[in-house]
Design a protein around this motif. Structure first.
Motif, PDB file in Angstrom:
ATOM      1  N   GLN A 147      38.647  47.773  28.148  1.00 32.32           N
ATOM      2  CA  GLN A 147      39.438  46.570  28.377  1.00 32.32           C
ATOM      3  C   GLN A 147      40.890  46.967  28.575  1.00 32.32           C
ATOM      4  OE1 GLN A 147      38.502  43.395  28.658  1.00 32.32           O
ATOM      5  NE2 GLN A 147      36.352  43.935  28.466  1.00 32.32           N
ATOM      6  N   ARG A 148      41.545  46.326  29.541  1.00 29.00           N
ATOM      7  CA  ARG A 148      42.958  46.599  29.777  1.00 29.00           C
ATOM      8  C   ARG A 148      43.756  45.327  29.570  1.00 29.00           C
ATOM      9  NH1 ARG A 148      45.068  47.695  34.341  1.00 29.00           N
ATOM     10  NH2 ARG A 148      43.731  46.366  35.524  1.00 29.00           N
ATOM     11  N   ARG A 149      45.013  45.522  29.254  1.00 32.46           N
ATOM     12  CA  ARG A 149      45.909  44.381  29.157  1.00 32.46           C
ATOM     13  C   ARG A 149      46.643  44.244  30.473  1.00 32.46           C
ATOM     14  NH1 ARG A 149      48.952  43.483  23.823  1.00 32.46           N
ATOM     15  NH2 ARG A 149      47.299  42.206  23.044  1.00 32.46           N
ATOM     16  N   GLY A 150      47.102  43.061  30.787  1.00 31.32           N
ATOM     17  CA  GLY A 150      47.912  42.849  31.978  1.00 31.32           C
ATOM     18  C   GLY A 150      47.200  42.112  33.090  1.00 31.32           C
ATOM     19  N   GLY A 151      45.992  42.533  33.418  1.00 29.83           N
ATOM     20  CA  GLY A 151      45.199  41.814  34.410  1.00 29.83           C
ATOM     21  C   GLY A 151      45.617  42.006  35.855  1.00 29.83           C
ATOM     22  N   SER A 152      46.511  42.941  36.167  1.00 32.33           N
ATOM     23  CA  SER A 152      46.988  43.051  37.544  1.00 32.33           C
ATOM     24  C   SER A 152      45.864  43.400  38.524  1.00 32.33           C
ATOM     25  CB  SER A 152      48.123  44.061  37.649  1.00 32.33           C
ATOM     26  OG  SER A 152      47.704  45.324  37.174  1.00 32.33           O
ATOM     27  N   PHE A 153      44.968  44.281  38.140  1.00 38.47           N
ATOM     28  CA  PHE A 153      43.847  44.632  39.020  1.00 38.47           C
ATOM     29  C   PHE A 153      42.934  43.431  39.223  1.00 38.47           C
ATOM     30  CE2 PHE A 153      39.503  46.254  39.584  1.00 38.47           C
ATOM     31  CZ  PHE A 153      39.676  46.920  40.788  1.00 38.47           C
ATOM     32  N   GLU A 154      42.602  42.764  38.131  1.00 33.20           N
ATOM     33  CA  GLU A 154      41.728  41.595  38.201  1.00 33.20           C
ATOM     34  C   GLU A 154      42.393  40.475  38.993  1.00 33.20           C
ATOM     35  OE1 GLU A 154      42.567  43.217  35.477  1.00 33.20           O
ATOM     36  OE2 GLU A 154      40.724  43.910  34.540  1.00 33.20           O
ATOM     37  N   GLU A 155      43.690  40.307  38.800  1.00 34.09           N
ATOM     38  CA  GLU A 155      44.434  39.281  39.525  1.00 34.09           C
ATOM     39  C   GLU A 155      44.380  39.542  41.023  1.00 34.09           C
ATOM     40  OE1 GLU A 155      49.042  37.892  40.028  1.00 34.09           O
ATOM     41  OE2 GLU A 155      48.423  38.707  38.113  1.00 34.09           O
ATOM     42  N   ALA A 156      44.583  40.787  41.418  1.00 29.13           N
ATOM     43  CA  ALA A 156      44.550  41.135  42.837  1.00 29.13           C
ATOM     44  C   ALA A 156      43.174  40.851  43.441  1.00 29.13           C
ATOM     45  CB  ALA A 156      44.926  42.597  43.026  1.00 29.13           C
ATOM     46  N   LEU A 157      42.131  41.212  42.731  1.00 27.35           N
ATOM     47  CA  LEU A 157      40.778  40.957  43.233  1.00 27.35           C
ATOM     48  C   LEU A 157      40.481  39.462  43.336  1.00 27.35           C
ATOM     49  CD1 LEU A 157      38.550  43.642  41.498  1.00 27.35           C
ATOM     50  CD2 LEU A 157      39.172  43.486  43.904  1.00 27.35           C
ATOM     51  N   ALA A 158      40.815  38.714  42.298  1.00 31.77           N
ATOM     52  CA  ALA A 158      40.562  37.273  42.321  1.00 31.77           C
ATOM     53  C   ALA A 158      41.339  36.608  43.450  1.00 31.77           C
ATOM     54  CB  ALA A 158      40.937  36.650  40.977  1.00 31.77           C
ATOM     55  N   GLY A 159      42.601  36.997  43.616  1.00 31.94           N
ATOM     56  CA  GLY A 159      43.405  36.419  44.684  1.00 31.94           C
ATOM     57  C   GLY A 159      42.881  36.761  46.060  1.00 31.94           C
ATOM     58  N   ALA A 160      42.431  38.002  46.230  1.00 29.28           N
ATOM     59  CA  ALA A 160      41.924  38.432  47.533  1.00 29.28           C
ATOM     60  C   ALA A 160      40.606  37.751  47.875  1.00 29.28           C
ATOM     61  CB  ALA A 160      41.751  39.948  47.545  1.00 29.28           C
ATOM     62  N   VAL A 161      39.746  37.597  46.893  1.00 30.21           N
ATOM     63  CA  VAL A 161      38.414  37.036  47.147  1.00 30.21           C
ATOM     64  C   VAL A 161      38.414  35.514  47.164  1.00 30.21           C
ATOM     65  CG1 VAL A 161      36.054  36.881  46.265  1.00 30.21           C
ATOM     66  CG2 VAL A 161      37.252  39.064  46.224  1.00 30.21           C
ATOM     67  N   TYR A 162      39.085  34.893  46.176  1.00 30.96           N
ATOM     68  CA  TYR A 162      38.986  33.449  45.995  1.00 30.96           C
ATOM     69  C   TYR A 162      40.254  32.681  46.329  1.00 30.96           C
ATOM     70  CZ  TYR A 162      34.843  34.928  43.489  1.00 30.96           C
ATOM     71  OH  TYR A 162      33.649  35.497  43.159  1.00 30.96           O
ATOM     72  N   GLY A 163      41.336  33.386  46.659  1.00 34.46           N
ATOM     73  CA  GLY A 163      42.608  32.724  46.954  1.00 34.46           C
ATOM     74  C   GLY A 163      43.480  32.615  45.713  1.00 34.46           C
ATOM     75  N   PRO A 164      44.760  32.402  45.902  1.00 31.26           N
ATOM     76  CA  PRO A 164      45.709  32.374  44.783  1.00 31.26           C
ATOM     77  C   PRO A 164      45.400  31.321  43.713  1.00 31.26           C
ATOM     78  CG  PRO A 164      46.874  32.418  46.876  1.00 31.26           C
ATOM     79  CD  PRO A 164      45.424  32.249  47.187  1.00 31.26           C
ATOM     80  N   ALA A 165      44.781  30.220  44.104  1.00 35.12           N
ATOM     81  CA  ALA A 165      44.482  29.167  43.137  1.00 35.12           C
ATOM     82  C   ALA A 165      43.472  29.621  42.086  1.00 35.12           C
ATOM     83  CB  ALA A 165      43.969  27.921  43.846  1.00 35.12           C
ATOM     84  N   ALA A 166      42.715  30.666  42.380  1.00 34.46           N
ATOM     85  CA  ALA A 166      41.698  31.155  41.445  1.00 34.46           C
ATOM     86  C   ALA A 166      42.273  32.066  40.372  1.00 34.46           C
ATOM     87  CB  ALA A 166      40.611  31.903  42.209  1.00 34.46           C
ATOM     88  N   VAL A 167      43.515  32.478  40.528  1.00 32.99           N
ATOM     89  CA  VAL A 167      44.136  33.385  39.563  1.00 32.99           C
ATOM     90  C   VAL A 167      44.631  32.564  38.378  1.00 32.99           C
ATOM     91  CG1 VAL A 167      45.957  35.075  39.189  1.00 32.99           C
ATOM     92  CG2 VAL A 167      44.823  34.948  41.405  1.00 32.99           C
ATOM     93  N   PRO A 168      44.139  32.848  37.167  1.00 30.51           N
ATOM     94  CA  PRO A 168      44.561  32.083  35.991  1.00 30.51           C
ATOM     95  C   PRO A 168      46.069  32.183  35.760  1.00 30.51           C
ATOM     96  CG  PRO A 168      42.641  33.417  35.459  1.00 30.51           C
ATOM     97  CD  PRO A 168      43.119  33.843  36.822  1.00 30.51           C
TER      98      PRO A 168
END
Length: 62
Positions: free
Chosen positions: A6-27
């Motif tokens: 587990q990592r803190r920060g979420g930058s990798f996950e944020e980039a993937l969510a934004g790329a796949v589902y659009g910015p609205a999907a990023v918590p």
């Protein structure tokens, strides 16, 4: 398949969510802490909305 730590920060996950589902999907909790200090600009810090504006301007060629 290895289990990734587990990592803190979420930058990798944020980039993937934004790329796949659009910015609205990023918590919002992932972007609330986002800030980029600008050395040499009197302590100016870019926050999430500033970075979105910059990305839009770069993408549009302005």
């Amino acid at each position: 398949m290895p289990i990734l730590p587990q990592r803190r920060g979420g930058s990798f996950e944020e980039a993937l969510a934004g790329a796949v589902y659009g910015p609205a999907a990023v918590p919002a909790r992932w972007t609330a802490l986002l800030h980029v200090p600008l050395p040499g600009f009197g302590g100016r810090v870019l926050r999430t909305e500033d970075l979105r504006d910059l990305a839009r301007a770069l993408a549009s060629g302005h």
